[in-house]
Design an enzyme around this catalytic site. Structure first.
Site, PDB file in Angstrom:
ATOM      1  N   HIS A  38       0.970  -1.147   0.065  1.00 56.35           N
ATOM      2  CA  HIS A  38       0.115  -0.012  -0.071  1.00 56.35           C
ATOM      3  C   HIS A  38       0.780   1.346  -0.009  1.00 56.35           C
ATOM      4  O   HIS A  38       1.009   2.073   0.831  1.00 56.35           O
ATOM      5  CB  HIS A  38      -1.139  -0.136   1.300  1.00 56.35           C
ATOM      6  CG  HIS A  38      -1.963   0.991   1.167  1.00 56.35           C
ATOM      7  ND1 HIS A  38      -2.212   1.695   0.155  1.00 56.35           N
ATOM      8  CD2 HIS A  38      -3.092   1.138   2.136  1.00 56.35           C
ATOM      9  CE1 HIS A  38      -3.536   2.482   0.306  1.00 56.35           C
ATOM     10  NE2 HIS A  38      -3.892   2.101   1.502  1.00 56.35           N
TER      11      HIS A  38
ATOM     12  N   ARG B 281      -3.040  11.546   2.729  1.00 59.24           N
ATOM     13  CA  ARG B 281      -3.370  10.968   1.609  1.00 59.24           C
ATOM     14  C   ARG B 281      -3.521  11.841   0.331  1.00 59.24           C
ATOM     15  O   ARG B 281      -2.991  11.526  -0.703  1.00 59.24           O
ATOM     16  CB  ARG B 281      -4.463   9.908   1.699  1.00 59.24           C
ATOM     17  CG  ARG B 281      -4.197   8.873   2.788  1.00 59.24           C
ATOM     18  CD  ARG B 281      -3.133   7.930   2.323  1.00 59.24           C
ATOM     19  NE  ARG B 281      -3.407   7.124   1.065  1.00 59.24           N
ATOM     20  CZ  ARG B 281      -4.438   6.291   1.067  1.00 59.24           C
ATOM     21  NH1 ARG B 281      -4.828   5.714   1.963  1.00 59.24           N
ATOM     22  NH2 ARG B 281      -4.702   5.574  -0.276  1.00 59.24           N
TER      23      ARG B 281
HETATM   24  N1   CP Z   1      -6.230   3.734   4.376  1.00 57.10           N
HETATM   25  C1   CP Z   1      -6.964   3.483   3.343  1.00 57.10           C
HETATM   26  O1   CP Z   1      -6.393   3.013   2.310  1.00 57.10           O
HETATM   27  O2   CP Z   1      -8.280   3.604   3.579  1.00 57.10           O
HETATM   28  P1   CP Z   1      -9.488   2.987   2.591  1.00 57.10           P
HETATM   29  O3   CP Z   1      -9.527   1.643   2.393  1.00 57.10           O
HETATM   30  O4   CP Z   1     -10.554   3.842   3.181  1.00 57.10           O
HETATM   31  O5   CP Z   1      -9.147   3.793   1.083  1.00 57.10           O
HETATM   32  N1  NVA Z   2      -4.609  -4.030   5.845  1.00 55.08           N
HETATM   33  C1  NVA Z   2      -5.910  -3.328   5.162  1.00 55.08           C
HETATM   34  C2  NVA Z   2      -5.563  -1.927   4.813  1.00 55.08           C
HETATM   35  C3  NVA Z   2      -6.774  -1.259   4.455  1.00 55.08           C
HETATM   36  C4  NVA Z   2      -6.437   0.209   3.863  1.00 55.08           C
HETATM   37  C5  NVA Z   2      -6.537  -4.244   3.983  1.00 55.08           C
HETATM   38  O1  NVA Z   2      -5.740  -4.614   3.227  1.00 55.08           O
HETATM   39  O2  NVA Z   2      -7.790  -4.523   4.351  1.00 55.08           O
END
Ligand code: CP
Ligand code: NVA
Length: 308
Positions: A134, A294
């Site tokens: 991510h 973000r």
């Molecule tokens: N932290 C994040 O990516 O949040 P969302 O899943 O809401 O996009």
């Molecule tokens: N680890 C989490 C992050 C969400 C933003 C997922 O992948 O669901």
């Protein structure tokens, strides 16, 4: 034109310029209504596709708002409504989308989908989360750390909980930004060793410490994330909770970190599971700055991808 697929595959000088640019853009629009166009409109006449194969609040809204502030237009697409990977190959979707849009952001399951999209698109592709990483989140996190606590180089970051996709991007960032990283969690949920080894090969300390109280000693930043990610089967919930309970971030754990240590969580959080409300809403928590950043970090990422 460049893809933004992962932090470990993006040159460190590009990462630094993205953070600096994000900070500058944030400060330039301070106090203005959210819909105010930026003074510069580098995405004017640009169309951006935002593809979601998983749910999202922050990524969806921050990319959409960010593109508009930069003067561009967005198409927000649900993977379920597309032919993505079932009606046609990812490669063909990538080729087709490249005829309509100037930039693609995709949130998907398998990393391979992202890789194929990037390989066959003739426009830049941005990773908006996969099962493995991510990177946009961690760029916002680095920005947030540096806003509050100064340069992250040489500082100590501690992750408590599941060795998941968000942790993996922290490991990528440790090597690129030069900070030390400690993982604390049960052996069954260890992060993938490759990312840890890669960070170590770039000269930073990366350690695994099973005792969370020991792990957070001297921490400048404590981070956690949900115990059950979107790609984890719902049937694993109880087992994961049982394994991770000892790694909850609570006031007792935070008290062992440096007094000015920050607390971060990418959100969405499950209050009183992986972190207590007292910590989330407490003085060390910067979770909503992270969420705001973000927007700024991704605007800088999009500009870097497009070279505008
Ligand atoms: N932290 C994040 O990516 O949040 P969302 O899943 O809401 O996009
Ligand atoms: N680890 C989490 C992050 C969400 C933003 C997922 O992948 O669901």
């Amino acid at each position: 034109m460049t893809d933004f697929l992962d932090i470990n595959t993006t040159p460190p000088e590009a990462l630094r310029s993205i953070i600096d640019n994000a900070l500058a853009m944030k400060s330039a629009r301070k106090g203005q209504p959210k819909g105010t166009p930026d003074a510069e409109q580098p995405l004017a006449n640009h169309m951006v596709a935002l593809i979601f194969e998983k749910p999202s609040t922050r990524t969806r809204v921050s990319f959409d708002v960010g593109v508009r502030q930069l003067g561009g237009q967005t198409l927000v697409l649900s993977g379920a409504d597309m032919q993505l990977g079932h009606g046609e190959t990812i490669a063909d979707t990538a080729r087709v989308l490249s005829r309509y849009v100037d930039l693609i952001m995709i949130r998907t399951f398998e990393e391979q989908t992202l890789v194929e999209m990037a390989e066959h698109a003739t426009v830049p592709v941005i990773n908006g989360l996969t099962n493995r990483s991510h990177p946009c989140q961690i760029m916002a996190d680095i920005m947030t750390f540096e806003e509050h606590s100064g340069p992250i180089k040489g500082r100590k970051v501690v992750w408590s909980g599941d060795g998941n996709n968000v942790f993996n991007s922290f490991a990528h960032a440790a090597g690129q930004f030069g900070f030390d990283l400690t993982f604390t969690g049960p052996p069954t949920l260890d992060p993938e060793p490759g990312s840890l080894d890669e960070a170590r090969s770039r000269g930073v300390n990366v350690t695994i410490e099973r005792d969370p109280a020991k792990a957070v000693e001297g921490a400048d930043l404590v981070v956690t994330d949900t115990w059950v990610s979107m790609h984890d089967p719902a049937s694993a919930r109880e087992r994961r909770h049982n394994q991770l309970r000892a790694y909850q971030v609570n006031e007792a754990l935070m008290a062992r970190a440096k007094p000015d240590a920050l607390f971060m969580h990418c959100l969405p959080a499950h209050r009183d599971d992986e972190v207590t409300s007292a910590v989330m809403d407490g003085p060390n928590s910067v979770i909503f700055d992270e969420a705001e950043n973000r927007l700024h970090a991704q605007k800088a990422i999009m500009r870097w991808c497009l070279g505008v």
